[in-house]
Design an enzyme around this catalytic site. Sequence first.
Site, PDB file in Angstrom:
ATOM      1  N   GLY A  46       0.784  -1.240   0.000  1.00 28.76           N
ATOM      2  CA  GLY A  46       0.000   0.000   0.000  1.00 28.76           C
ATOM      3  C   GLY A  46       0.811   1.281   0.000  1.00 28.76           C
ATOM      4  O   GLY A  46       0.412   2.272  -0.601  1.00 28.76           O
ATOM      5  N   GLU A 101       3.893   4.281   5.789  1.00 28.26           N
ATOM      6  CA  GLU A 101       2.710   3.432   5.663  1.00 28.26           C
ATOM      7  C   GLU A 101       1.597   4.193   4.939  1.00 28.26           C
ATOM      8  O   GLU A 101       1.567   5.420   4.963  1.00 28.26           O
ATOM      9  CB  GLU A 101       2.292   2.991   7.084  1.00 28.26           C
ATOM     10  CG  GLU A 101       1.093   2.113   7.227  1.00 28.26           C
ATOM     11  CD  GLU A 101       1.060   0.825   6.434  1.00 28.26           C
ATOM     12  OE1 GLU A 101       1.329   0.853   5.222  1.00 28.26           O
ATOM     13  OE2 GLU A 101       0.688  -0.208   7.025  1.00 28.26           O
ATOM     14  N   ASP A 102       0.714   3.465   4.282  1.00 30.52           N
ATOM     15  CA  ASP A 102      -0.380   4.138   3.581  1.00 30.52           C
ATOM     16  C   ASP A 102      -1.400   4.714   4.545  1.00 30.52           C
ATOM     17  O   ASP A 102      -1.825   5.846   4.425  1.00 30.52           O
ATOM     18  CB  ASP A 102      -1.057   3.177   2.567  1.00 30.52           C
ATOM     19  CG  ASP A 102      -1.463   1.835   3.168  1.00 30.52           C
ATOM     20  OD1 ASP A 102      -1.294   1.623   4.382  1.00 30.52           O
ATOM     21  OD2 ASP A 102      -1.951   0.976   2.400  1.00 30.52           O
ATOM     22  N   ASP A 105      -4.846   2.809  10.818  1.00 32.19           N
ATOM     23  CA  ASP A 105      -6.253   2.503  11.055  1.00 32.19           C
ATOM     24  C   ASP A 105      -6.399   2.045  12.513  1.00 32.19           C
ATOM     25  O   ASP A 105      -6.390   2.875  13.419  1.00 32.19           O
ATOM     26  CB  ASP A 105      -6.673   1.440  10.030  1.00 32.19           C
ATOM     27  CG  ASP A 105      -8.153   1.149  10.007  1.00 32.19           C
ATOM     28  OD1 ASP A 105      -8.937   2.034  10.370  1.00 32.19           O
ATOM     29  OD2 ASP A 105      -8.534   0.025   9.621  1.00 32.19           O
ATOM     30  N   LYS A 133      -6.931   7.355  10.335  1.00 36.52           N
ATOM     31  CA  LYS A 133      -8.346   7.252  10.724  1.00 36.52           C
ATOM     32  C   LYS A 133      -8.388   7.160  12.248  1.00 36.52           C
ATOM     33  O   LYS A 133      -8.459   6.054  12.799  1.00 36.52           O
ATOM     34  CB  LYS A 133      -8.937   5.944  10.181  1.00 36.52           C
ATOM     35  CG  LYS A 133      -9.403   5.944   8.752  1.00 36.52           C
ATOM     36  CD  LYS A 133     -10.164   4.624   8.526  1.00 36.52           C
ATOM     37  CE  LYS A 133     -10.124   4.175   7.102  1.00 36.52           C
ATOM     38  NZ  LYS A 133     -10.594   2.790   6.935  1.00 36.52           N
ATOM     39  N   PHE A 155     -14.002   3.319   4.216  1.00 35.80           N
ATOM     40  CA  PHE A 155     -13.011   2.499   3.524  1.00 35.80           C
ATOM     41  C   PHE A 155     -12.580   3.213   2.248  1.00 35.80           C
ATOM     42  O   PHE A 155     -13.401   3.554   1.402  1.00 35.80           O
ATOM     43  CB  PHE A 155     -13.561   1.113   3.207  1.00 35.80           C
ATOM     44  CG  PHE A 155     -12.466   0.165   2.812  1.00 35.80           C
ATOM     45  CD1 PHE A 155     -11.670  -0.434   3.777  1.00 35.80           C
ATOM     46  CD2 PHE A 155     -12.199  -0.080   1.472  1.00 35.80           C
ATOM     47  CE1 PHE A 155     -10.630  -1.277   3.410  1.00 35.80           C
ATOM     48  CE2 PHE A 155     -11.154  -0.924   1.100  1.00 35.80           C
ATOM     49  CZ  PHE A 155     -10.371  -1.521   2.072  1.00 35.80           C
ATOM     50  N   VAL A 156     -11.277   3.447   2.123  1.00 35.10           N
ATOM     51  CA  VAL A 156     -10.773   4.211   0.985  1.00 35.10           C
ATOM     52  C   VAL A 156      -9.823   3.377   0.125  1.00 35.10           C
ATOM     53  O   VAL A 156      -9.172   2.448   0.609  1.00 35.10           O
ATOM     54  CB  VAL A 156     -10.060   5.506   1.445  1.00 35.10           C
ATOM     55  CG1 VAL A 156     -11.054   6.490   2.029  1.00 35.10           C
ATOM     56  CG2 VAL A 156      -8.946   5.215   2.440  1.00 35.10           C
ATOM     57  N   ASP A 162      -5.738  -0.527  -1.592  1.00 36.48           N
ATOM     58  CA  ASP A 162      -6.498  -1.478  -2.409  1.00 36.48           C
ATOM     59  C   ASP A 162      -7.757  -1.967  -1.724  1.00 36.48           C
ATOM     60  O   ASP A 162      -7.910  -1.861  -0.505  1.00 36.48           O
ATOM     61  CB  ASP A 162      -5.636  -2.705  -2.714  1.00 36.48           C
ATOM     62  CG  ASP A 162      -5.481  -3.608  -1.486  1.00 36.48           C
ATOM     63  OD1 ASP A 162      -5.089  -3.095  -0.421  1.00 36.48           O
ATOM     64  OD2 ASP A 162      -5.786  -4.810  -1.589  1.00 36.48           O
ATOM     65  N   ARG A 168      -5.374   0.164  -6.664  1.00 37.22           N
ATOM     66  CA  ARG A 168      -4.153   0.819  -6.183  1.00 37.22           C
ATOM     67  C   ARG A 168      -3.696   1.917  -7.142  1.00 37.22           C
ATOM     68  O   ARG A 168      -2.984   2.840  -6.758  1.00 37.22           O
ATOM     69  CB  ARG A 168      -3.007  -0.200  -6.048  1.00 37.22           C
ATOM     70  CG  ARG A 168      -3.215  -1.232  -4.952  1.00 37.22           C
ATOM     71  CD  ARG A 168      -1.900  -1.957  -4.692  1.00 37.22           C
ATOM     72  NE  ARG A 168      -2.085  -3.206  -3.965  1.00 37.22           N
ATOM     73  CZ  ARG A 168      -2.162  -3.307  -2.640  1.00 37.22           C
ATOM     74  NH1 ARG A 168      -2.089  -2.222  -1.895  1.00 37.22           N
ATOM     75  NH2 ARG A 168      -2.318  -4.479  -2.064  1.00 37.22           N
TER      76      ARG A 168
HETATM   77  P1  IMP Z   1      -4.264  -1.285  10.882  1.00 38.27           P
HETATM   78  O1  IMP Z   1      -3.363  -2.384  11.272  1.00 38.27           O
HETATM   79  O2  IMP Z   1      -5.698  -1.563  11.271  1.00 38.27           O
HETATM   80  O3  IMP Z   1      -3.815   0.096  11.333  1.00 38.27           O
HETATM   81  O4  IMP Z   1      -4.396  -1.288   9.320  1.00 38.27           O
HETATM   82  C1  IMP Z   1      -3.394  -0.986   8.522  1.00 38.27           C
HETATM   83  C2  IMP Z   1      -3.563  -1.608   7.163  1.00 38.27           C
HETATM   84  O5  IMP Z   1      -4.928  -1.943   6.878  1.00 38.27           O
HETATM   85  C3  IMP Z   1      -3.168  -0.616   6.115  1.00 38.27           C
HETATM   86  O6  IMP Z   1      -1.823  -0.735   5.825  1.00 38.27           O
HETATM   87  C4  IMP Z   1      -4.027  -1.001   4.952  1.00 38.27           C
HETATM   88  O7  IMP Z   1      -3.397  -1.998   4.206  1.00 38.27           O
HETATM   89  C5  IMP Z   1      -5.273  -1.587   5.571  1.00 38.27           C
HETATM   90  N1  IMP Z   1      -6.365  -0.588   5.603  1.00 38.27           N
HETATM   91  C6  IMP Z   1      -6.885   0.023   6.668  1.00 38.27           C
HETATM   92  N2  IMP Z   1      -7.858   0.873   6.330  1.00 38.27           N
HETATM   93  C7  IMP Z   1      -7.948   0.788   4.978  1.00 38.27           C
HETATM   94  C8  IMP Z   1      -8.770   1.452   4.003  1.00 38.27           C
HETATM   95  O8  IMP Z   1      -9.632   2.301   4.276  1.00 38.27           O
HETATM   96  N3  IMP Z   1      -8.546   1.093   2.707  1.00 38.27           N
HETATM   97  C9  IMP Z   1      -7.620   0.191   2.330  1.00 38.27           C
HETATM   98  N4  IMP Z   1      -6.827  -0.442   3.199  1.00 38.27           N
HETATM   99  C10 IMP Z   1      -6.994  -0.141   4.514  1.00 38.27           C
HETATM  100 MG    MG Z   2      -0.951  -1.628   3.940  1.00 39.46          MG
END
Ligand code: IMP
Ligand code: MG
Length: 181
Positions: A46, A101-102, A105, A133, A155-156, A162, A168
């Site tokens: 990402g 990181e993208d 979350d 977020k 969700f984006v 992706d 992507r």
């Molecule tokens: P976390 O571990 O919940 O912080 O999530 C991180 C990963 O979840 C990111 O690197 C993304 O790959 C994926 N992710 C979280 N939210 C989104 C979204 O809105 N769209 C796409 N991928 C997401």
């Molecule tokens: Mg990711």
Amino acid sequence: MSASGKEHLKVLLRRSAIQKRVGEIGKQITRDYRGQRVHLIGVLKGASIFLADLVRTVNLEVSLDFMAVSSYGKGTRTSGEVKLSKDLDTSIEGLNVILVEDILDTGLTLGYLCRVLKQRKPKDLKIAALLDKPDRRVMKDVHADYVGFQIPNEFVVGYGLDYAERYRNLKDVCVLSLPPE
Ligand code: IMP
Ligand code: MG
């Protein structure tokens, strides 16, 4: 059967706004590490597009490496499980590391990666996330030092992000609405 006909995209962040903000983050990193080298670590896949744009706005000596994790599977909801599927090529001991990181979350992915990387004794470890977020955070102690945009709990996709490996390549970041399951 392709579900793409029923999926709906709405632009959240235009490419011009993203480019401007990425440039600002690059300038900030350049100021923060003046006279030093930085080692950017991209979280595949990402962050690849954000990293590619960001690194060209950083006016310092820079090196790159990549890690890959899997946490989401094919859906839009976190599994709560993080697995390291590709490790770094080289040691980070004594380096100024910026983990790129993208999106931040729940924070599970970055929380896990930071724990792993801190054990390897970098001189400094910071996080750059294009998107944040905050409403979704589970790991309350995980913060990004450089954030592109705070976004609502939607969700984006696009600009590297992706849905089941698709979208992507979109130039804008878009909210994806899925048909009911
Ligand atoms: P976390 O571990 O919940 O912080 O999530 C991180 C990963 O979840 C990111 O690197 C993304 O790959 C994926 N992710 C979280 N939210 C989104 C979204 O809105 N769209 C796409 N991928 C997401
Ligand atoms: Mg990711």
